[in-house]
Enzyme design. Structure first.
Site, PDB file in Angstrom:
ATOM      1  N   MET A  59       0.806  -1.224   0.000  1.00  0.00           N
ATOM      2  CA  MET A  59       0.000   0.000   0.000  1.00  0.00           C
ATOM      3  C   MET A  59       0.831   1.264   0.000  1.00  0.00           C
ATOM      4  O   MET A  59       0.473   2.239   0.626  1.00  0.00           O
ATOM      5  CB  MET A  59      -0.987  -0.090   1.136  1.00  0.00           C
ATOM      6  CG  MET A  59      -0.775   0.525   2.410  1.00  0.00           C
ATOM      7  SD  MET A  59      -1.862  -0.348   3.553  1.00  0.00           S
ATOM      8  CE  MET A  59      -2.256  -1.860   2.661  1.00  0.00           C
ATOM      9  N   PRO A  60       1.919   1.229  -0.746  1.00  0.00           N
ATOM     10  CA  PRO A  60       2.772   2.436  -0.752  1.00  0.00           C
ATOM     11  C   PRO A  60       2.097   3.600  -1.471  1.00  0.00           C
ATOM     12  O   PRO A  60       1.137   3.418  -2.231  1.00  0.00           O
ATOM     13  CB  PRO A  60       4.006   1.989  -1.546  1.00  0.00           C
ATOM     14  CG  PRO A  60       3.942   0.509  -1.629  1.00  0.00           C
ATOM     15  CD  PRO A  60       2.496   0.150  -1.557  1.00  0.00           C
TER      16      PRO A  60
END
Lengths: 73, 73, 73, 73, 73, 73
Positions: free
Chosen positions: C1-2
């Protein structure tokens, strides 16, 4: 799919309070703009006092100056 | 002279992995847009779990909810 | 989930090139850190030349100064 | 009411130096653009060396490479 | 004195909706963390579709892919 | 090798004023922290009035409210 970056001074926000911020801003974006909460990302950055400036001063100096100016508040 | 900010959760990325990210994104910008690697700046920010929200939840709660929904993955 | 923010000068990057950047950096994060591409968000910001400074100069002045210093490159 | 984010490597900037940065950039915005210092916010982010890339390398590797190339400086 | 950056795709958010976001997130920070609304700054960035990536794709391609996968939603 | 992001409302800053900001903040970082100007990057973002909030209001509403409260300034 919004991205929200909330920056605050580091002064004891709890995990529960942070969860409230995350839930609250995600709901706000869903309510106002119909943004999908599933892909809304929230990042909270906590900065040490000496790294936050306002009014040309580090925040603790700023608060002291405000308190000196407005003794009754 | 691009600037790239990569934000991830803090969960053990090693210096070697970070060096790979820095090299990889710098090469990507050189290959795709002919950007000069010499002046490409990369900043990696690592956030504590409680400071990262997705789907209206702090990321650990989100992962637990996903795992509960999709027990076979 | 960068979350990845790529900032470049606005000088004609095409939609295809931007798609390559998005795909490339998402793959990089999956390969190096096993990040889930499904929740990787990439934001590309394009800035006008006059809004980008390097070496104490707006970027076009900087490039002119570099070209004057290094006539053979 | 500008917002300024200054990002540097974490290598010993003192509270006094940070206060100078905060005062200096706030004054700059007042002098050049007549921005109100009272609502100018400055955020300083300090990043660990391994989280800062330049020239495709983490900053300490970059500095070592520069020093090797330019022994006289 | 928090700073909040809300980033969304540019697809017709009205001034009224933006005012709702500004009011809403400022109230949220006041309610949850007792932050002073007077010095809470909110910045909204609107990005063109081709500058927003999710799932390794520009957002319009991502939406088309999602629609193809989930025809009933 | 600092990175500085200056965010202001879009209200007519000229290229010359922006060049002054770029030079000024680069010099400030050199003077205070001995940062190398050659690799100091400055990004200026200009936001439309409706995208900037302060005190819970879009900036033009905020300014009108301030003017109404303080008629003599």
């Amino acid at each position: 799919m919004p991205y929200v970056n909330i920056r605050i001074t580091r002064e004891g926000a709890t995990p529960e309070q942070k969860a409230e911020l995350i839930a609250g801003v995600t709901e706000l974006l869903q309510r106002v703009l119909a943004k999908n909460p599933a892909t809304t990302v929230v990042n909270i950055d906590e900065l040490d006092f000496e790294n936050w400036g306002i009014g040309g001063l580090p925040v603790l100096d700023y608060r002291a100056a405000q308190a000196a100016k407005e003794p009754d508040r």
